[in-house]
Design an enzyme around this catalytic site. Structure first.
Site, mmCIF file in Angstrom:
data_model
loop_
_atom_site.group_PDB
_atom_site.id
_atom_site.type_symbol
_atom_site.label_atom_id
_atom_site.label_comp_id
_atom_site.label_asym_id
_atom_site.label_seq_id
_atom_site.Cartn_x
_atom_site.Cartn_y
_atom_site.Cartn_z
ATOM 1 N N LYS A 1 0.919 4.006 -2.995
ATOM 2 C CA LYS A 1 0.462 5.365 -2.702
ATOM 3 C C LYS A 1 1.522 6.409 -3.012
ATOM 4 O O LYS A 1 1.206 7.511 -3.470
ATOM 5 C CB LYS A 1 0.017 5.461 -1.237
ATOM 6 C CG LYS A 1 -1.346 4.837 -0.966
ATOM 7 C CD LYS A 1 -2.435 5.496 -1.811
ATOM 8 C CE LYS A 1 -3.823 5.075 -1.452
ATOM 9 N NZ LYS A 1 -4.859 5.679 -2.328
ATOM 10 N N TYR B 1 0.830 -1.209 0.000
ATOM 11 C CA TYR B 1 0.000 0.000 0.000
ATOM 12 C C TYR B 1 0.868 1.265 0.000
ATOM 13 O O TYR B 1 0.616 2.214 -0.745
ATOM 14 C CB TYR B 1 -0.909 -0.035 1.230
ATOM 15 C CG TYR B 1 -1.900 1.095 1.356
ATOM 16 C CD1 TYR B 1 -3.028 1.148 0.541
ATOM 17 C CD2 TYR B 1 -1.721 2.090 2.308
ATOM 18 C CE1 TYR B 1 -3.950 2.177 0.678
ATOM 19 C CE2 TYR B 1 -2.636 3.123 2.454
ATOM 20 C CZ TYR B 1 -3.750 3.162 1.635
ATOM 21 O OH TYR B 1 -4.658 4.185 1.760
#
Length: 451
Positions: free
Chosen positions: A168, A164
């Site tokens: 991101k 993640y």
């Protein structure tokens, strides 16, 4: 305060708009006159399942309040279908808010390829697919606004979120590049790192904290950044619980070692305290690739034979300054020729020259006696100008320091600018990469310079 930031006639795509932040964004756009494409696959926060209910409920809310909205249930990996929905329903698309996301939290040691790939597919590939489909439309209509959604995990890292976090932060880089590529066609791209209650954050944050993290406290920033009057472009913001802050990179002043001597790990060890010192007043905040290179390029002049290595400085050693010139500056004739040539141009040619260079240069010329004279060449403001002293129309982006003889040799085509720069004969301060346009300036006085 009246709601004067309206979006009447604009069409907005919000991905992952079935709940949380996306729902808040969609409702707010709809309440201010925008036509909204509410995209949501209807799956869980981990990406399982699908349902039309989430998107339909948001559409119903917008329409019940008198707004315009349609639902779209496609995966963001089918971005062209999402954009097609907007075009079929409303005939255009002006704004894309990439908000859709999922979590697959697991420690890096236990992470599978599938868990890694799925996060990148939804967050990075999904944003790419939607924007890739919308981009030609933005370019054709000379207008577009983009919001990508990163997170604190992407900026700072977070245990158990290697997939993640990496995805991101990738969106930050994507946004920065889109901001550069879209600027000339009025396409602005920004990225937010929100903290708000959602299907994802409710799995990792306590209920009492979630109560303060209302999505509605994030959405106003999104609307402001997407408004046609807002010029902000390529920026990163943290936002949540009523707080809004802009982030930028910060770099230490560093330490410059002679670049023509062998550099050993022990040298790094010896100077580590200076390399990592953020408290010595020499920090910089590079905002572009060009600015990030300035300290490295400036260290070209740091050659063995100096009394010691030094912290990089993009400026030269100060020249001895005296009041007034002695009339012994041969460079004055070069600037006279540039000025005469500029004034002799047709308005069309002068406009083309200014458009090509788009910068103001300051020249610090030092003669054999150590005296300094300053000249400017402004090919950015008004009709352009050349003169002695400080630029009366404002700050120069680039300061070039060179001896009188070397500058004349350069102007007459007897010297190569790149070699002079590498050897330290030309010192450049400011937006260093703009120095590559020095040739366009010198060509104005007779096309002599070999740059």
């Amino acid at each position: 305060m009246t709601n004067n930031l309206r979006f009447d006639g604009r069409v907005v795509i919000v991905t992952g708009a079935g709940g949380g932040l996306g729902r808040s964004h969609a409702l707010a756009f709809g309440s201010r006159g925008a036509s909204v494409v509410v995209n949501d696959l209807g799956g869980s926060h981990t990406g399982e399942g699908a349902s039309k209910r989430a998107a339909d409920m948001v559409v119903d809310e917008i329409q019940a309040a008198g707004g315009k909205a349609v639902a779209n249930y496609d995966s963001v990996l089918d971005g062209e279908k999402i954009v097609e929905t907007a075009m079929k329903a409303f005939g255009r698309v002006d704004i894309v808010v990439n908000n859709a996301g999922i979590l697959k939290d697991v420690s890096f040691a236990r992470m599978t390829d599938q868990q890694w790939d799925l996060i990148f597919q939804v967050h990075v590939d999904g944003a790419y697919k939607v924007l890739k489909a919308a981009w030609p439309i933005f370019r054709k209509q000379k207008y577009g606004r983009v919001i990508n959604t990163t997170s604190a995990a992407g900026i700072y890292g977070n245990f158990g979120q290697a997939n993640y976090s990496a995805a991101k932060l990738a969106l930050v880089g994507l946004t920065s590049t889109l901001a550069l590529e879209g600027k000339k066609e009025n396409i602005h791209s920004n990225v937010i790192a929100p903290m708000a209650a959602s299907r994802m954050t409710e799995t990792i944050m306590p209920p009492d904290m979630l109560k303060s993290l209302k999505p509605e406290m994030v959405t106003p920033l999104v609307l402001y950044l997407c408004h046609e009057d807002t010029k902000e472009n390529g920026s990163l913001f943290e936002v949540g619980a009523g707080f809004v802050g802009k982030l930028r990179w910060e770099r230490t002043g560093g330490y410059g070692f002679p670049n023509n001597k062998a550099l050993l790990p022990e040298h790094i060890q010896e100077r580590w305290a200076q390399i990592t010192n953020f408290e010595d007043g020499r920090v910089t905040h590079p905002g572009s690739t060009q600015e990030s290179m300035e300290s490295i390029i400036a260290n070209f002049e740091n050659l063995a034979g100096d009394s010691d290595a030094k912290a990089p400085s993009s400026g030269p050693s100060p020249a001895k300054k005296t009041s007034g010139g002695s009339g012994s500056f041969k460079s004055a004739a070069v600037f006279d020729r540039i000025k005469t040539s500029l004034e002799a141009m047709t308005p069309k040619d002068r406009e083309a020259q200014i458009k090509k260079v788009k910068a103001a240069f300051e020249f610090k010329i030092t003669n054999k006696e150590g005296k300094e004279e300053v000249y400017y060449v402004d090919l950015k403001n008004g009709n352009g100008d050349v003169g002695k002293g400080a630029n009366p129309k404002g700050k120069c982006e680039v300061t070039v320091s060179v001896t009188d003889d070397d500058f004349v040799d350069l102007a007459d085509g007897k010297a190569n600018a790149q070699k002079m720069f590498m050897s330290g004969k030309i010192k450049v301060k400011g937006q260093v990469m703009l120095a590559t346009k020095l040739g366009d300036i010198l060509k104005a006085q007779g096309d002599k310079a070999k740059l």
